[in-house]
Design an enzyme around this catalytic site. Structure first.
Site, PDB file in Angstrom:
ATOM      1  N   CYS A   1      31.299 -23.265  -7.677  1.00  0.00           N
ATOM      2  CA  CYS A   1      30.470 -24.483  -8.114  1.00  0.00           C
ATOM      3  C   CYS A   1      30.434 -25.604  -7.089  1.00  0.00           C
ATOM      4  O   CYS A   1      29.972 -26.495  -7.156  1.00  0.00           O
ATOM      5  CB  CYS A   1      31.075 -25.164  -9.436  1.00  0.00           C
ATOM      6  SG  CYS A   1      30.480 -23.992 -10.942  1.00  0.00           S
TER       7      CYS A   1
HETATM    8  N1  COA Z   1      29.822 -21.193 -31.509  1.00  0.00           N
HETATM    9  C1  COA Z   1      30.571 -21.474 -32.215  1.00  0.00           C
HETATM   10  N2  COA Z   1      31.770 -21.640 -31.979  1.00  0.00           N
HETATM   11  C2  COA Z   1      32.299 -21.316 -31.048  1.00  0.00           C
HETATM   12  C3  COA Z   1      31.662 -20.885 -29.871  1.00  0.00           C
HETATM   13  C4  COA Z   1      30.251 -21.024 -30.146  1.00  0.00           C
HETATM   14  N3  COA Z   1      29.408 -20.471 -29.314  1.00  0.00           N
HETATM   15  N4  COA Z   1      32.538 -20.438 -28.755  1.00  0.00           N
HETATM   16  C5  COA Z   1      33.732 -20.744 -29.357  1.00  0.00           C
HETATM   17  N5  COA Z   1      33.752 -21.406 -30.656  1.00  0.00           N
HETATM   18  C6  COA Z   1      34.899 -21.802 -31.451  1.00  0.00           C
HETATM   19  C7  COA Z   1      35.961 -20.816 -31.141  1.00  0.00           C
HETATM   20  O1  COA Z   1      35.900 -19.781 -31.864  1.00  0.00           O
HETATM   21  C8  COA Z   1      37.100 -21.824 -31.514  1.00  0.00           C
HETATM   22  O2  COA Z   1      37.541 -21.667 -32.753  1.00  0.00           O
HETATM   23  P1  COA Z   1      38.812 -21.700 -33.536  1.00  0.00           P
HETATM   24  O3  COA Z   1      39.419 -22.967 -32.969  1.00  0.00           O
HETATM   25  O4  COA Z   1      38.516 -21.747 -35.042  1.00  0.00           O
HETATM   26  O5  COA Z   1      39.536 -20.662 -32.971  1.00  0.00           O
HETATM   27  C9  COA Z   1      36.736 -23.459 -31.346  1.00  0.00           C
HETATM   28  O6  COA Z   1      35.118 -22.832 -31.078  1.00  0.00           O
HETATM   29  C10 COA Z   1      37.159 -23.773 -29.878  1.00  0.00           C
HETATM   30  O7  COA Z   1      36.812 -22.749 -28.891  1.00  0.00           O
HETATM   31  P2  COA Z   1      37.199 -23.187 -27.375  1.00  0.00           P
HETATM   32  O8  COA Z   1      36.485 -22.017 -26.329  1.00  0.00           O
HETATM   33  O9  COA Z   1      38.660 -23.456 -27.050  1.00  0.00           O
HETATM   34  O10 COA Z   1      36.133 -24.569 -27.170  1.00  0.00           O
HETATM   35  P3  COA Z   1      36.134 -25.791 -26.434  1.00  0.00           P
HETATM   36  O11 COA Z   1      36.178 -26.869 -27.286  1.00  0.00           O
HETATM   37  O12 COA Z   1      37.238 -25.762 -25.389  1.00  0.00           O
HETATM   38  O13 COA Z   1      34.769 -25.528 -25.378  1.00  0.00           O
HETATM   39  C11 COA Z   1      33.950 -25.049 -23.362  1.00  0.00           C
HETATM   40  C12 COA Z   1      34.691 -24.450 -24.589  1.00  0.00           C
HETATM   41  C13 COA Z   1      34.007 -23.865 -22.351  1.00  0.00           C
HETATM   42  C14 COA Z   1      32.673 -25.560 -23.522  1.00  0.00           C
HETATM   43  C15 COA Z   1      34.909 -25.929 -22.672  1.00  0.00           C
HETATM   44  O14 COA Z   1      36.077 -25.468 -22.814  1.00  0.00           O
HETATM   45  C16 COA Z   1      34.544 -26.304 -21.236  1.00  0.00           C
HETATM   46  O15 COA Z   1      33.335 -26.576 -20.916  1.00  0.00           O
HETATM   47  N6  COA Z   1      35.524 -26.362 -20.255  1.00  0.00           N
HETATM   48  C17 COA Z   1      35.422 -26.425 -18.822  1.00  0.00           C
HETATM   49  C18 COA Z   1      34.406 -25.501 -18.408  1.00  0.00           C
HETATM   50  C19 COA Z   1      33.906 -25.728 -17.108  1.00  0.00           C
HETATM   51  O16 COA Z   1      34.256 -26.769 -16.347  1.00  0.00           O
HETATM   52  N7  COA Z   1      34.140 -24.539 -16.290  1.00  0.00           N
HETATM   53  C20 COA Z   1      33.816 -24.385 -14.866  1.00  0.00           C
HETATM   54  C21 COA Z   1      32.615 -23.648 -14.771  1.00  0.00           C
HETATM   55  S1  COA Z   1      31.942 -23.925 -13.311  1.00  0.00           S
END
Ligand code: COA
Length: 376
Positions: free
Chosen positions: A159
């Site tokens: 990135c």
């Molecule tokens: N739809 C519905 N629910 C979902 C889901 C989806 N597509 N994906 C995950 N969930 C649920 C999970 O099951 C979890 O449920 P639980 O708490 O009951 O177990 C909950 O949502 C939380 O999941 P999590 O993966 O921890 O979500 P989050 O709020 O951390 O968001 C990201 C996920 C990836 C969007 C976020 O962490 C993020 O953007 N992080 C930084 C990413 C980044 O910058 N990456 C660099 C890439 S270059």
């Protein structure tokens, strides 16, 4: 012409694929896939030998990431539950490859913006998260298509590729090894995204950007002086992709999920926010820039919550949509191109003397910061 060895950004360019996928379309396709998967594995699931897949949701995606839609080069195949990957007709070696094609489109947009003749460009850096092939370098194909006499090479810092490319271009100009360098970032991220993974299937989108970095002596009247650049990398497995040319020795694992983008999103969020904010603040101090006086932050577009926190730490207050513009909502995460799209689309209102920061961060971990000031 007397050169100054002082690098500036003369222009930027953008290519946006025509097709978009909204969250609703994406979730419908993903949930169809889940239903079919669970049907196919119903015996194993009912005997407790396999876990059923859970459906995705539009609400979750928007709340967790801020993404509402993304552009893709190949919508039909991405949404087709049998394929769930970008597909286009194979091209012959005599045809422009797809990655070069969108890179050339962005580069032409940048060159046209300032009427720059390709004959005056010395180098092309293709800076992106994924290259279509190992060689010949994508940059050399783009160089050839544009008719540039000079040199080109590919670089990948995930990135942060575009900002690492800008510093590399700026260093060529500082050293007098080039006067005009195109940093091209064609990001076909739909190819590394696992569209079958509920935790990440919504993250990425396709795009291409270009940044023309030049010696101030040849820059157009209106340009962006590069006040300073800073790069940092710290190894982490929290964003990883194991795809590589050595995998073909193991055909049975060559399309396994770990050969696509994988991340521990929560850990990335927690670890990268402090790292990025600290680096920006340290570098601003070295450059004698008051971070709170920055007129605009063009941040990497991965997650709206991350950008809110980073902008708050840098500016000392909650950033407005104008101070820290978002393109994530309509483009998704476009890897290294994200902060460049933000800079391209959200700078025309700034005045001579206004200062801002282009900043990217991501896998590696990697962080790239480019402090700029408008000159007109
Ligand atoms: N739809 C519905 N629910 C979902 C889901 C989806 N597509 N994906 C995950 N969930 C649920 C999970 O099951 C979890 O449920 P639980 O708490 O009951 O177990 C909950 O949502 C939380 O999941 P999590 O993966 O921890 O979500 P989050 O709020 O951390 O968001 C990201 C996920 C990836 C969007 C976020 O962490 C993020 O953007 N992080 C930084 C990413 C980044 O910058 N990456 C660099 C890439 S270059």
């Amino acid at each position: 012409m007397e050169y100054t060895n002082h690098p500036v950004i003369s222009a930027t360019g953008l290519f946006t694929p025509r097709e978009t996928i909204t969250n609703a379309e994406l979730v419908e396709s993903y949930n169809n896939y889940v239903e079919r998967y669970n049907d196919r594995h119903s015996d194993a699931i009912s005997q407790g030998e396999a876990e059923p897949l859970q459906p995705s949701s539009v609400e979750f995606i928007e709340k967790a990431s801020g993404i509402k839609a993304r552009h893709v080069i190949s919508k039909a195949s991405v949404l087709d539950t049998e394929t769930m990957a970008p597909r286009w007709p194979e091209r012959g070696d005599d045809e422009l490859s797809i990655m070069a094609e969108i890179g050339v489109a962005a580069a032409r947009d940048a060159l046209a913006a300032v009427g720059r003749d390709p004959a005056d460009v010395d180098a092309v850096l293709c800076a992106a998260s994924n290259m279509q092939r190992p060689y010949p370098a994508m940059a050399i194909e783009i160089q050839q298509a544009l008719g540039i006499d000079g040199f080109g090479f590919d670089m990948n810092v995930a990135c942060s590729s575009a900002t690492f490319g800008i510093q590399t271009a700026a260093d060529y100009i500082r050293a007098g090894n080039a006067r005009s360098v195109l940093v091209v970032s064609p990001e076909i991220t739909s190819g590394h995204l696992n569209w079958r993974d509920r935790d990440s299937h919504f993250i990425f989108g396709d795009v291409a950007t270009a940044v023309l970095v030049e010696d101030s002596a040849m820059a157009p009247r209106e340009h962006w002086e590069i006040l300073g650049t800073k790069l940092k990398t710290v190894f982490s497995n929290n964003i990883r992709n194991n795809f590589g040319f050595l995998n073909r020795a193991h055909p049975e694992t060559s399309d396994a999920p770990d050969k696509l983008f994988v991340q521990e999103g929560r850990k990335v969020f927690k670890e990268v926010v402090p790292m990025v904010s600290a680096m920006i603040l340290e570098e601003a101090e070295k450059l004698l820039i008051d971070p709170q006086s920055l007129d605009r932050l063009w941040l990497h577009q991965a997650n709206a919550g991350m950008n809110r926190l980073i902008a708050q730490r840098v500016l000392g207050h909650e950033a407005s949509a104008t101070e820290s513009p978002t393109v994530l909502d309509t483009y998704g995460n476009t890897s290294s191109a994200g902060s460049i799209i933000a800079f391209h689309l959200h700078r025309s209102d700034l005045l001579a003397g206004d200062a801002g920061l282009i900043c990217s961060f991501g896998a590696g971990y990697s962080v790239g910061a480019v402090f700029v000031r408008k000159v007109a």
